[in-house]
Design a protein around this motif. Structure first.
Motif, PDB file in Angstrom:
ATOM      1  N   SER A   1     -22.593  88.667  24.803  1.00 23.67           N
ATOM      2  CA  SER A   1     -22.067  88.460  23.447  1.00 23.67           C
ATOM      3  C   SER A   1     -22.234  87.029  22.928  1.00 23.67           C
ATOM      4  CB  SER A   1     -20.585  88.858  23.379  1.00 23.67           C
ATOM      5  OG  SER A   1     -19.777  87.877  24.002  1.00 23.67           O
TER       6      SER A   1
ATOM      7  N   ARG B   1     -14.576  85.719  24.570  1.00 28.43           N
ATOM      8  CA  ARG B   1     -15.527  85.856  23.456  1.00 28.43           C
ATOM      9  C   ARG B   1     -15.797  87.331  23.167  1.00 28.43           C
ATOM     10  NH1 ARG B   1     -19.341  82.701  25.511  1.00 28.43           N
ATOM     11  NH2 ARG B   1     -19.924  84.402  26.867  1.00 28.43           N
ATOM     12  N   CYS B   2     -15.970  88.141  24.235  1.00 28.48           N
ATOM     13  CA  CYS B   2     -16.233  89.569  24.048  1.00 28.48           C
ATOM     14  C   CYS B   2     -15.038  90.253  23.376  1.00 28.48           C
ATOM     15  CB  CYS B   2     -16.541  90.236  25.388  1.00 28.48           C
ATOM     16  SG  CYS B   2     -18.241  89.941  25.967  1.00 28.48           S
TER      17      CYS B   2
ATOM     18  N   CYS C   1     -18.277  93.052  30.139  1.00 24.73           N
ATOM     19  CA  CYS C   1     -17.680  91.763  30.261  1.00 24.73           C
ATOM     20  C   CYS C   1     -16.424  91.748  29.388  1.00 24.73           C
ATOM     21  CB  CYS C   1     -18.694  90.713  29.793  1.00 24.73           C
ATOM     22  SG  CYS C   1     -18.063  89.020  29.779  1.00 24.73           S
TER      23      CYS C   1
ATOM     24  N   CYS D   1     -23.146  87.376  30.284  1.00 28.56           N
ATOM     25  CA  CYS D   1     -22.369  87.964  29.202  1.00 28.56           C
ATOM     26  C   CYS D   1     -23.278  88.127  27.981  1.00 28.56           C
ATOM     27  CB  CYS D   1     -21.185  87.064  28.848  1.00 28.56           C
ATOM     28  SG  CYS D   1     -20.442  87.528  27.269  1.00 28.56           S
TER      29      CYS D   1
ATOM     30  N   CYS E   1     -14.687  88.856  28.823  1.00 30.59           N
ATOM     31  CA  CYS E   1     -14.363  87.448  28.568  1.00 30.59           C
ATOM     32  C   CYS E   1     -13.714  87.328  27.184  1.00 30.59           C
ATOM     33  CB  CYS E   1     -15.611  86.569  28.662  1.00 30.59           C
ATOM     34  SG  CYS E   1     -16.724  86.694  27.251  1.00 30.59           S
TER      35      CYS E   1
HETATM   36 ZN   LIG Z   1     -18.307  88.299  27.629  1.00 29.98          ZN
END
Ligand SMILES: [Zn+2]
Length: 392
Positions: free
Chosen positions: A124, A179-180, A175, A122, A177
């Protein structure tokens, strides 16, 4: 016309398999008309999917062979060959094992699994990027290269499996996720409803696809910028060479930008130059037509120097890749067609993957690969009669 020649000088076969000293190796590169090399170092060895013991084994092997890291670089400098140190940005299986929160997540919430050798990271996570920047600074402080070669500088995607018949719909995207998604909202200003995460992803892709792609491209370009600034603290004139995917806006509905997050115009704000991988046997493309079409597009999108990278040896022939129906050889004539297409293109030169193939050819008494580089450099390729290139 600029016909610079770059060489992907990976691995250490030259030392312990071919028995070259540092000076012999550098002289041999010079004898192949090579202007610059991309090399690996032991500060940040290129990750492999092999177990974490890989780094230990590599160190032991090189210690036995008497590898002199700074001595090799001095020998290159002595021959007038510039060197770029390789830095893998978003690929590192052993790091992923230590930090599972770097595992990319697809639009359905599935965590990315390794396919063959590849699994992405990922992009980020700020701590990971800070680590890459610190390593870049250490490499420049210790080895004083002319430049850094940034590899795997993109959102996850196994582009080597994108064949001519592949549909965009079948390409997984990463991604998504948490956080992204959070960073996307903070940095793009798009407000995503506070719902369950899969619903958020559907909301973004349905209503803010353009903004999502732009955000991904900015994350990748900013990573180049952060690494460059760190490297510049040690060497203000450091050059950044960014490795790009050689598909264009009309391939797979612009998947290079939308899936991989590589937008040439944004990357060009930070990188000094580009390479693009025209691996025609891997991607099952006609080298002449592909190189002509894509380099024209690249030329229209950036004023930065760029190089077309050719492959010299067939790859992805293992049974697990058989759906790609790749040919099991690259006839020498085809390599020449690739070099001729580069000569006719607006690129600044060629890069070749990879050097070990030249050492192997040389050992077997075959100097055609070497002679082709000289012909490329001297502008003699176009006039070489076809009879010089018998089909292998
Ligand atoms: Zn991510």
């Amino acid at each position: 016309m600029n016909r610079r020649i770059g060489m992907k000088h990976y691995g250490f076969d030259w030392l312990d398999r071919f028995g070259n000293s540092c000076a012999e190796e550098a002289a041999m590169l010079r004898a192949h008309a090579v202007d610059f090399v991309v090399i690996q170092n032991l500060i940040d060895p290129v990750a492999t999917t092999a177990a974490a013991t890989h780094d230990d084994l590599l160190s032991k092997r090189l210690a036995v062979a008497g590898y002199d890291e700074t001595g090799f670089r001095a020998a290159l400098r002595n021959e007038g060959i510039a060197y770029y140190e390789n830095l893998a940005v978003f690929f590192n299986p052993s790091q992923l094992a230590k930090r599972p929160e770097l595992t990319p997540v697809d639009a359905d919430g599935n965590r990315m699994r390794k396919i063959g050798w590849y699994v992405g990271l990922c992009p980020s996570d700020k701590a990971h990027l800070a680590d890459r920047a610190a390593v870049a600074e250490e490499i420049v402080a210790t080895l004083n290269p002319e430049g850094l070669y940034l590899d795997w500088i993109r959102f996850p995607g196994f582009w080597e499996l994108w064949m001519p018949e592949t549909n965009r719909d079948s390409l997984p995207e990463y991604c998504f996720c948490e956080r992204c998604v959070v960073r996307f909202q903070e940095e793009s200003g798009v407000a995503v409803p506070d719902r369950e995460s899969q619903e958020q992803v559907r909301f973004i892709l349905k209503n803010f696809r353009k903004e999502w792609s732009a955000w991904k491209c900015s994350i990748v370009a900013e990573a180049v910028g952060e690494i460059k600034r760190a490297a510049q603290r040690q060497r203000p004139d450091i050059r950044i060479l960014t490795n790009g995917i050689a598909f264009g806006v009309d391939d797979y509905d612009n998947a290079v930008e939308e899936i991989l997050g590589q937008r040439i115009e944004v990357l060009a704000q930070h990188t000094d130059s580009f390479t693009f991988m025209f691996y025609h046997q891997i991607s099952r493309r006609d080298p002449g037509a592909w190189i002509a079409r894509k380099t024209a597009e690249i030329e229209s999108r950036t004023t930065r120097p760029f190089y077309a990278t050719l492959q010299t040896k067939p790859a992805y022939l293992e049974p697990m890749y058989e759906a790609g129906r790749r040919r099991s050889s690259i006839p020498f004539k085809e390599h020449i067609l690739g070099l001729q297409a580069v000569t006719d293109s607006p690129t600044d030169g060629v890069m070749v993957y990879q050097w070990t193939d030249y050492l192997e050819a040389r050992r077997s008494g075959d100097f055609r690969l070497r002679d082709a580089l000289h012909a490329f450099k001297e502008g003699r390729l176009q006039s070489m009669p076809e009879s010089n290139f018998p089909n292998d």
